[in-house]
Write a protein that holds these residues in place. Structure first.
Motif, PDB file in Angstrom:
ATOM      1  N   TYR A  54       0.955  -1.020  -0.168  1.00 49.37           N
ATOM      2  CA  TYR A  54       0.109  -0.188  -0.363  1.00 49.37           C
ATOM      3  C   TYR A  54       0.635   0.818   0.250  1.00 49.37           C
ATOM      4  O   TYR A  54       0.370   2.840   0.513  1.00 49.37           O
ATOM      5  CB  TYR A  54      -0.830  -0.101   0.978  1.00 49.37           C
ATOM      6  CG  TYR A  54      -2.018  -0.690   0.753  1.00 49.37           C
ATOM      7  CD1 TYR A  54      -3.465  -0.407   0.894  1.00 49.37           C
ATOM      8  CD2 TYR A  54      -2.388  -1.970   1.029  1.00 49.37           C
ATOM      9  CE1 TYR A  54      -4.628  -1.219   0.084  1.00 49.37           C
ATOM     10  CE2 TYR A  54      -3.204  -2.668   1.254  1.00 49.37           C
ATOM     11  CZ  TYR A  54      -4.383  -2.488   0.788  1.00 49.37           C
ATOM     12  OH  TYR A  54      -5.305  -3.431   0.235  1.00 49.37           O
ATOM     13  N   VAL A 106      -0.429   3.847  -2.722  1.00 49.06           N
ATOM     14  CA  VAL A 106      -2.112   3.674  -2.620  1.00 49.06           C
ATOM     15  C   VAL A 106      -1.525   5.506  -1.290  1.00 49.06           C
ATOM     16  O   VAL A 106      -2.651   6.033  -1.559  1.00 49.06           O
ATOM     17  CB  VAL A 106      -2.760   3.548  -2.298  1.00 49.06           C
ATOM     18  CG1 VAL A 106      -4.180   3.747  -0.961  1.00 49.06           C
ATOM     19  CG2 VAL A 106      -3.014   1.901  -2.420  1.00 49.06           C
ATOM     20  N   VAL A 107      -0.382   5.249  -0.491  1.00 49.40           N
ATOM     21  CA  VAL A 107      -0.650   6.252   0.457  1.00 49.40           C
ATOM     22  C   VAL A 107       0.010   7.256   0.207  1.00 49.40           C
ATOM     23  O   VAL A 107       0.204   8.565   0.381  1.00 49.40           O
ATOM     24  CB  VAL A 107       0.157   5.566   2.450  1.00 49.40           C
ATOM     25  CG1 VAL A 107      -0.002   6.428   3.032  1.00 49.40           C
ATOM     26  CG2 VAL A 107      -1.311   4.773   2.393  1.00 49.40           C
ATOM     27  N   LYS A 130      -2.060   9.725  -1.568  1.00 49.04           N
ATOM     28  CA  LYS A 130      -2.039  10.606  -0.083  1.00 49.04           C
ATOM     29  C   LYS A 130      -1.397  11.526   0.095  1.00 49.04           C
ATOM     30  O   LYS A 130      -1.323  13.231   0.338  1.00 49.04           O
ATOM     31  CB  LYS A 130      -2.871   9.712   0.751  1.00 49.04           C
ATOM     32  CG  LYS A 130      -4.118   8.885   0.789  1.00 49.04           C
ATOM     33  CD  LYS A 130      -4.495   8.428   1.252  1.00 49.04           C
ATOM     34  CE  LYS A 130      -5.562   7.717   0.739  1.00 49.04           C
ATOM     35  NZ  LYS A 130      -6.982   8.261   0.930  1.00 49.04           N
ATOM     36  N   ASP A 152      -9.443  14.724   2.521  1.00 48.92           N
ATOM     37  CA  ASP A 152      -8.471  13.720   3.400  1.00 48.92           C
ATOM     38  C   ASP A 152      -9.555  12.119   3.261  1.00 48.92           C
ATOM     39  O   ASP A 152      -8.674  11.167   3.576  1.00 48.92           O
ATOM     40  CB  ASP A 152      -8.926  14.283   4.802  1.00 48.92           C
ATOM     41  CG  ASP A 152      -7.610  13.751   5.551  1.00 48.92           C
ATOM     42  OD1 ASP A 152      -6.942  13.322   5.874  1.00 48.92           O
ATOM     43  OD2 ASP A 152      -9.079  12.407   6.860  1.00 48.92           O
ATOM     44  N   ARG A 153     -10.221  12.308   3.158  1.00 50.45           N
ATOM     45  CA  ARG A 153     -11.109  10.641   2.587  1.00 50.45           C
ATOM     46  C   ARG A 153     -11.780   9.996   1.502  1.00 50.45           C
ATOM     47  O   ARG A 153     -12.114  11.817   1.183  1.00 50.45           O
ATOM     48  CB  ARG A 153     -11.847  10.215   3.950  1.00 50.45           C
ATOM     49  CG  ARG A 153     -11.093  10.329   5.280  1.00 50.45           C
ATOM     50  CD  ARG A 153     -12.120  10.135   6.979  1.00 50.45           C
ATOM     51  NE  ARG A 153     -11.859   8.390   6.407  1.00 50.45           N
ATOM     52  CZ  ARG A 153     -11.883   7.254   7.304  1.00 50.45           C
ATOM     53  NH1 ARG A 153     -12.004   7.634   8.137  1.00 50.45           N
ATOM     54  NH2 ARG A 153     -11.958   6.128   6.942  1.00 50.45           N
ATOM     55  N   GLU A 203      -9.477   7.448  -4.093  1.00 48.25           N
ATOM     56  CA  GLU A 203      -8.399   7.115  -3.643  1.00 48.25           C
ATOM     57  C   GLU A 203      -7.869   7.277  -4.985  1.00 48.25           C
ATOM     58  O   GLU A 203      -8.335   5.991  -5.760  1.00 48.25           O
ATOM     59  CB  GLU A 203      -8.708   5.319  -3.130  1.00 48.25           C
ATOM     60  CG  GLU A 203      -8.559   5.125  -1.329  1.00 48.25           C
ATOM     61  CD  GLU A 203      -8.410   4.112  -1.120  1.00 48.25           C
ATOM     62  OE1 GLU A 203      -7.399   3.328  -1.032  1.00 48.25           O
ATOM     63  OE2 GLU A 203      -9.984   3.610  -0.885  1.00 48.25           O
ATOM     64  N   SER A 206      -6.377   9.132   9.225  1.00 50.39           N
ATOM     65  CA  SER A 206      -7.491   8.072   8.660  1.00 50.39           C
ATOM     66  C   SER A 206      -7.088   7.639   7.118  1.00 50.39           C
ATOM     67  O   SER A 206      -7.878   7.089   6.472  1.00 50.39           O
ATOM     68  CB  SER A 206      -8.244   9.366   7.695  1.00 50.39           C
ATOM     69  OG  SER A 206      -7.528  10.575   7.579  1.00 50.39           O
ATOM     70  N   LEU A 220      -4.517   5.553   6.710  1.00 51.64           N
ATOM     71  CA  LEU A 220      -4.777   4.964   6.830  1.00 51.64           C
ATOM     72  C   LEU A 220      -5.922   3.229   7.304  1.00 51.64           C
ATOM     73  O   LEU A 220      -6.014   2.337   6.880  1.00 51.64           O
ATOM     74  CB  LEU A 220      -3.695   4.069   7.505  1.00 51.64           C
ATOM     75  CG  LEU A 220      -2.141   4.984   7.452  1.00 51.64           C
ATOM     76  CD1 LEU A 220      -1.402   4.492   8.260  1.00 51.64           C
ATOM     77  CD2 LEU A 220      -2.052   4.862   5.665  1.00 51.64           C
ATOM     78  N   ARG A 221      -6.425   4.030   8.260  1.00 53.14           N
ATOM     79  CA  ARG A 221      -8.133   3.212   8.591  1.00 53.14           C
ATOM     80  C   ARG A 221      -9.020   3.155   7.232  1.00 53.14           C
ATOM     81  O   ARG A 221      -9.331   1.962   7.604  1.00 53.14           O
ATOM     82  CB  ARG A 221      -8.560   4.187   9.325  1.00 53.14           C
ATOM     83  CG  ARG A 221      -8.103   4.481  10.811  1.00 53.14           C
ATOM     84  CD  ARG A 221      -8.780   5.889  11.788  1.00 53.14           C
ATOM     85  NE  ARG A 221     -10.048   4.946  12.050  1.00 53.14           N
ATOM     86  CZ  ARG A 221     -10.210   4.097  13.647  1.00 53.14           C
ATOM     87  NH1 ARG A 221      -9.265   3.985  14.391  1.00 53.14           N
ATOM     88  NH2 ARG A 221     -11.887   3.974  13.814  1.00 53.14           N
ATOM     89  N   GLU A 222      -8.684   4.299   6.144  1.00 48.64           N
ATOM     90  CA  GLU A 222      -9.885   4.056   5.424  1.00 48.64           C
ATOM     91  C   GLU A 222      -9.254   2.867   4.718  1.00 48.64           C
ATOM     92  O   GLU A 222      -9.999   1.838   3.674  1.00 48.64           O
ATOM     93  CB  GLU A 222     -10.068   5.115   4.418  1.00 48.64           C
ATOM     94  CG  GLU A 222      -9.180   5.632   3.540  1.00 48.64           C
ATOM     95  CD  GLU A 222      -9.665   6.598   2.656  1.00 48.64           C
ATOM     96  OE1 GLU A 222     -10.837   6.937   2.686  1.00 48.64           O
ATOM     97  OE2 GLU A 222      -8.922   7.046   1.400  1.00 48.64           O
ATOM     98  N   LEU A 223      -8.209   2.560   4.970  1.00 41.59           N
ATOM     99  CA  LEU A 223      -7.418   1.314   3.690  1.00 41.59           C
ATOM    100  C   LEU A 223      -7.897  -0.099   3.805  1.00 41.59           C
ATOM    101  O   LEU A 223      -7.626  -1.401   3.542  1.00 41.59           O
ATOM    102  CB  LEU A 223      -6.025   1.461   3.635  1.00 41.59           C
ATOM    103  CG  LEU A 223      -5.559   2.438   3.105  1.00 41.59           C
ATOM    104  CD1 LEU A 223      -4.103   2.783   3.080  1.00 41.59           C
ATOM    105  CD2 LEU A 223      -5.597   2.918   1.428  1.00 41.59           C
ATOM    106  N   ARG A 240     -16.396   0.014   7.408  1.00 36.85           N
ATOM    107  CA  ARG A 240     -17.152   1.052   7.610  1.00 36.85           C
ATOM    108  C   ARG A 240     -18.776   0.848   7.886  1.00 36.85           C
ATOM    109  O   ARG A 240     -18.952   0.395   6.231  1.00 36.85           O
ATOM    110  CB  ARG A 240     -16.772   2.485   7.150  1.00 36.85           C
ATOM    111  CG  ARG A 240     -15.965   3.660   7.640  1.00 36.85           C
ATOM    112  CD  ARG A 240     -15.479   4.930   6.453  1.00 36.85           C
ATOM    113  NE  ARG A 240     -15.560   4.317   5.848  1.00 36.85           N
ATOM    114  CZ  ARG A 240     -14.820   5.811   4.674  1.00 36.85           C
ATOM    115  NH1 ARG A 240     -15.653   7.530   5.219  1.00 36.85           N
ATOM    116  NH2 ARG A 240     -13.843   6.108   4.213  1.00 36.85           N
ATOM    117  N   GLU A 299     -16.553   2.863  12.345  1.00 38.20           N
ATOM    118  CA  GLU A 299     -15.363   1.902  11.830  1.00 38.20           C
ATOM    119  C   GLU A 299     -14.301   0.460  12.753  1.00 38.20           C
ATOM    120  O   GLU A 299     -14.375   0.620  13.518  1.00 38.20           O
ATOM    121  CB  GLU A 299     -13.657   2.371  11.855  1.00 38.20           C
ATOM    122  CG  GLU A 299     -14.138   3.737  10.424  1.00 38.20           C
ATOM    123  CD  GLU A 299     -13.311   4.746  10.806  1.00 38.20           C
ATOM    124  OE1 GLU A 299     -12.207   5.282   8.939  1.00 38.20           O
ATOM    125  OE2 GLU A 299     -12.618   5.009  11.392  1.00 38.20           O
TER     126      GLU A 299
END
Lengths: 276, 862
Positions: free
Chosen positions: A16, A19-20, A23, A40-41, A44, B745, B747-750, B754, B759
């Motif tokens: 990952y 992916v990060v 961000k 922020d969320r 992706e 957040s 990393l949490r969403e990966l 949810r 979560e």
């Protein structure tokens, strides 16, 4: 100069970092004129799709990094009602102009890859820009730089052509016909695999010839690898295959009627015995 | 709320600015900008780049408008020599950049998280002098207080407790769960600055965090071959070059290297595992899970039940012994006590030969697979990649590690291509210039201090008994090493609490990562903080983690981006002296790149202030400022030979060129050549340990003198397995480091599921076990053990052995009622389920990895 990318998922260890890294590059950071900040969320711009195939204990994981394919025939461009809102740069990137976009989401519905995201706060749609701002500085995209495993082969389109042919790189969801700029090696296809061992010593048998034949008589051939494993991909589901395994000095073995009923079918340990 | 919003509005300004030039004027924003665009703004607009070293590796922090806008990889210029390895007709050379992992990529998001503690806080209801309320710990609100008040209160309480009860009433809790990277701050403060502060004051009750990631190695393997100073893990430097050049096979056993070796340095070692494949070396993964390493690096996955690995190892060696395929000469000259072990394998002592058929009943591995693996192993030099975390932290972890050492001993440990190590983290692997010495967190400021202070208080508590000590003393125990056990006597020493003549704990001073989720039995751990015996609890904190709810006073610390420090990529200092865990040896001046957020301050500064209040500033600081400490450490390090301190500070890092002439020292090759000299009584590998036999006798059921497979006391054959039939295992987490970054957040969403506004932490379960419980992928389930229960989301996968579930530990603990022990945890913190029972009679250490559990679909019933 147009860029292209080969994604070798056989090398991906599901870390990952790509992916990060996306961000890290984009959240909160605007890169005009190519992008507003990524929120922020919930966006992706590159995601990792973990496709699991097979049955315990013979499992195969295909981690597929999915980013905007920057299609040559981009459905998003056709779907967008605003003139010049989605355009293509000379580097080949498909860009949504945030100053023109009104967030109508036509592009989101049109995209077969699910890589465009709504930003309800700003009434715009957002996606991967192929890191145009980095390309202009002579850098590679953030996801490419972040990968520790060499999954992404990045470069000028013409320079990658040979490699694409050699490695039989394919677009994801080729049937969509959008002519992506991103190509993949090792995408999940119906696969038959097995492990060839010496029936007496139970040790791995590298270099065994594995020939599989379908009911119409067309056949494929592979050699088992250093660990005695073989894997034949691009087969047809629900097809019965005859699997023949040969090795010098050993009696050959034929397994009839192997029905490819799951996408990754593993035959387990296949024992060959010495001819004498 | 200075996170995204703050970030976004600032970014907007930049965007508007840039866009106004690109597209002409934009209404409003343009004028606004013109108004504030002073010379100072122009200066702040410039992007500045700072060198940083984080627990996710070395990075360059890009700062704009006084905010970190990006972390980028530190690159190695072409003109700096780096190592090359020739093997199997190929040349392998690392990439010319540090390989950041997801933690390093998400670091700035973590630094700015809304849960940062920005001001000193006091619990509502708490009063100094032991006069406050205690019954709202865990649920109370906090009020903001000034630093002056906070320091006054803490110093006042230390004085009061010290004078009223004596120094032993002050306990200092720190945990091997890490805060931010650093030698004088962060982890360095935890290890050296705080103990120094307390020792000058007359000492304190030491809290022994125990080692958990290496528990089985220090309590098992070390008795066989020494390496006490490396927590029982052996030599790492030059190991993968040895493997690439000489090994025929690499066996990964009981760990997920790709995931777990990232700690301290990111993905530096990932390329090595790729090279193994490229060199045509076959690979095997032995693990209950088809983990990330297996996904790309294993030709064969051999699934075993968690905690049963030692049985498989015994069966492999049974095959070698009966077929005569072990290195008899080596065993004769390099090891002692093989005969006794052979008797165990052949069943001469217990009538049970340790055949592959015997092992199958325990570990679930088909006997043909065991025989095949045994013969492949013996067919040529094999690397065993097995040390960090995983199986060594579980049931009888020391027997697993002793089995691992025995496996390689029987094949000639130290011979070309026969080594054992985990590549990465602190156990190393890369070629390494041993002339380079740069201090690390384990020695902290000590090398730069004129005078060191020791703790005169003999009283200690251990992580496995702290709550019992507080709630129901007296407590007696044996062993319980410090972070790293330096000698075996450590295991046999007896302790009791309270020590006669010394007061019980009345005040807790706590710093470091959140230990609730990182250590076993969270419910029991939290109970201690509820006790009115603990009159004052002071915690330093980066974030409002679950444990902070139990504090009386919280002192806000800052991250490594907010202060200066000096360290080396991937190196913990003395911990493991020559690690070779990274591809390049890089000394880093960790540059302060932003001001501390809110009123937070560096860990060291907090104790400077406290020292001043306590009137011990001169002894404490010896007149050193932060810069003095760093400079003194720098001057004692190798870096000083190559660059001036001023240049180093300015540049931020120094990359040591790899020596043109390099003599590799493959692990234990010297021992192979010499046949002795290990730190064991005989100097050889002790398959039969005289030390263990002398202390425990010949037939101790929990610690035999030769390694054995031992049935876990509370494992699948124990009475509790009736109610809790699944083996739960709780490995090192992938998306966080212990609990660190759990709040991010990105990393949490990966990985979190949810649903209904929450979560949920995922857990892996095989489709067979899920179907039997009517659980579908994504369903929320209640997972329970004898110790607690939690909610988690089912991740139904073929990648795990049936009969077992996996949850990564470290999720934030979110009990429904923080004041009721055993209350349902909605955070999915796996250590709610884990037991604080010691690993065995011998090893007073964590065995957090394994626990019997049950799973049922969550339909609202507790």
């Amino acid at each position: 100069m147009k860029y292209s990318m080969i994604v070798d998922i056989n090398r991906c260890s599901v870390c990952y970092a790509c992916v990060v890294a996306c961000k890290n590059e984009h959240v909160g950071n605007p890169y005009p004129p190519y992008s507003y900040p990524q929120p922020d969320r919930d966006q992706e711009w590159i995601r990792l799709m973990e496709e699991e195939k097979g049955k315990y204990p013979y499992v195969k994981l295909y981690p597929i990094p999915v980013l905007c394919m920057h299609c040559n025939e981009a459905p998003c461009m056709e779907a967008c009602p605003i003139p010049d809102c989605i355009y293509r740069t000379k580097e080949g990137a498909v860009i949504i102009d945030s100053t023109k976009c009104d967030g109508c989401k036509s592009c989101i519905s049109a995209c077969p890859y699910g890589v465009i995201f709504p930003n309800e706060d700003r009434n715009i749609c957002q996606k991967c820009t192929l890191c145009m701002h980095r390309l202009e500085q002579g850098k590679e995209p953030a996801c490419v730089e972040a990968c520790p495993s060499g999954v992404f082969l990045w470069g000028e389109e013409s320079g990658l052509e040979k490699e694409m042919k050699k490695r039989e790189a394919m677009p994801l969801y080729r049937e969509k016909g959008t002519k992506p700029r991103v190509y993949y090696v090792g995408l999940p296809t119906p696969t038959l695999a097995g492990h060839v061992i010496d029936g007496k010593s139970l040790m791995d048998m590298p270099g065994a010839d594995v020939i599989i034949t379908d009911t119409r008589g067309s056949s494929m051939r592979r050699k088992s690898n250093v660990a005695g494993n073989f894997s034949l991909d691009n087969l047809k589901m629900d097809t019965a295959y005859t699997v023949k395994i040969e090795h010098t000095g050993y009696l050959s073995k034929t397994i009839e009627n192997v029905l490819l009923d799951i996408e990754y079918k593993h035959l387990g340990d296949i024992k060959l015995f010495k001819a004498s | 709320m200075e996170n995204q919003q703050g970030n976004a509005s600032q970014s907007d300004r930049v965007l508007i600015n840039a866009m106004s030039s690109a597209f002409g004027s934009l209404a409003g924003g343009d004028n606004l900008l013109r108004a504030i665009k002073t010379e100072e703004m122009k200066e702040r607009e410039k992007e500045r780049v700072y060198s940083e070293c984080t627990f996710g590796g070395a990075v360059l922090a890009h700062v704009k408008y006084d905010r970190v806008v990006k972390t980028a990889p530190l690159t190695i210029p072409e003109n700096i020599n780096q190592y090359k390895i020739e093997a199997k007709g190929k040349v392998f050379e690392p990439p010319r950049r540090c390989l950041m992992d997801m933690w390093a990529q998400a670091y700035r998001r973590w630094v700015y998280d809304t849960s940062r503690v920005r001001y000193p806080l006091k619990r509502v209801g708490w009063e100094p002098g032991g006069k406050g309320k205690y019954d709202n710990r865990g649920i109370a609100e906090f009020v903001r207080i000034s630093w002056d008040e906070a320091l006054e209160l803490v110093a006042g309480e230390i004085k009061r407790i010290k004078e009223g009860y004596g120094n032993s009433a002050i306990a200092y809790l720190t945990h091997t769960t890490h805060t931010t990277w650093g030698t004088i701050h962060g982890m360095g403060t935890e290890y050296t600055v705080v103990p120094r502060f307390l020792n000058i004051l007359g000492g304190y009750t030491e809290y022994v965090p125990g080692t958990s990631s290496w528990a089985g190695w220090v309590s098992g393997a070390a008795f066989m071959y020494g390496y006490w100073w490396a927590n029982g893990t052996s030599e790492g430097v030059d190991s993968f070059a040895d493997s690439l050049q000489n090994s025929r096979m690499v066996v990964y056993w009981g760990l997920d290297a790709t995931k777990s070796t990232r700690m301290y340095l990111g993905h530096e070692s990932e390329v090595w595992r790729h090279w193994v494949r490229e060199a045509g070396i076959k690979t095997v993964m032995v693990s209950p899970e088809f983990n990330d390493t297996a996904v790309v690096h294993a030709d064969r996955w051999v699934p075993v039940y968690p905690g049963s690995d030692a049985a498989l190892a015994a069966a492999i060696m049974y095959v070698w012994v009966t077929e005569g395929t072990y290195d008899k000469n080596y065993v004769e000259t390099h090891a002692v006590g093989f005969e006794k072990f052979r008797d165990y394998l052949l069943g001469k002592d217990d009538g049970v030969p340790k055949t592959p058929q015997w092992a199958e009943k325990i570990c679930g591995v088909n006997p043909e697979t065991t025989i095949s693996l045994a013969r492949e192993w013996a067919a040529g030099p094999t690397t065993l990649n097995c040390q960090l975390g995983g199986a060594c932290r579980g049931w009888n972890g020391h027997e697993w590690t002793r089995m691992m050492v025995t496996l390689q001993t029987l094949q000639g440990l130290g011979k070309p291509g026969v080594n054992m190590v985990t590549w990465g983290t602190i156990s190393g692997g890369a070629p390494f210039d041993k002339s380079v010495h740069v201090p690390g967190y384990s020695t902290g400021i000590n090398p730069a201090a004129n005078k060191l202070y020791s703790n005169p208080i003999p009283q200690r508590v251990h992580t496995l008994n702290i709550s019992d000590c507080i709630l129901k003393p007296p407590v007696k125990w044996k062993g319980g090493t410090t972070g790293a056990a330096y000698w075996w006597e450590e295991f046999f020493r007896e302790y009791s609490y309270p020590v006669p003549g010394y007061s019980e704990i009345k005040m807790i001073l706590r710093m470091g990562g959140g230990h609730f989720a990182s250590y076993a039995n969270v419910n029991w751990r939290a109970e201690a903080y509820l006790s009115p015996k603990v009159e004052t609890t002071v915690m330093t904190a980066l974030f409002m983690e679950p444990v902070m709810r139990y504090a009386d006073i919280i002192l806000p610390a800052c991250t490594d981006f907010e202060r200066n420090d000096y360290s080396m990529l991937g190196c913990g200092g003395l911990y493991i002296p020559y690690s070779g865990s990274a591809n390049h040896q890089i000394a880093i001046y960790q540059q302060k790149c932003i001001e501390p957020l809110g009123q937070s301050m560096s860990d060291m500064d907090i104790f400077y202030h406290l020292a001043r209040k306590m009137g011990i500033e001169d002894e404490f600081s010896e007149g050193n400022t932060e810069d003095d400490w760093i400079r003194k450490l720098f001057e004692k390090s190798t870096t000083a030979k190559f660059i001036s301190y001023e240049d180093f500070k300015k540049k931020g890092h120094y990359i040591f060129p790899f020596p043109e002439k390099y003599e590799p020292t493959p692990p234990l090759r010297w021992f192979y050549e010499k046949g002795g000299g290990l730190a064991t009584p005989s100097g050889k590998i002790e398959i039969y340990s005289r030390t263990i036999a002398d202390f425990y006798g010949e037939n101790h059921p929990e610690i035999p003198p030769v390694p054995k497979y031992l049935e876990p006391k509370d494992g699948p054959k124990s009475p509790q397995a009736k109610q809790y039939p699944l083996i739960g295992f709780f490995p090192h987490p992938k998306f966080r480091l212990h609990t660190m970054m759990e709040n991010v957040s990105w990393l949490r969403e990966l990985h979190k599921k949810r649903t209904d506004g929450r979560e949920y932490e995922p857990f892996w379960i095989n489709p067979v076990d899920a179907a039997a419980r009517d659980i579908k992928h994504g369903d929320i389930a209640i997972v329970s053990s004898t110790k607690g229960k939690l909610l988690a989301s089912a991740f139904v996968t073929e990648r795990i052995i049936p009969g077992s579930i996996r949850i990564f530990y470290g999720a934030f603990w979110e009990p429904e009622d923080p004041r009721t022990p055993g209350s349902l945890d909605r955070g999915g913190s796996a250590n709610v389920l884990a037991s604080n029972e010691p690993m065995s009679y011998h090893a007073y250490l964590h065995r957090v990895e394994h626990m019997m559990v049950q799973v049922r679909k969550w339909e609202g019933q507790r």
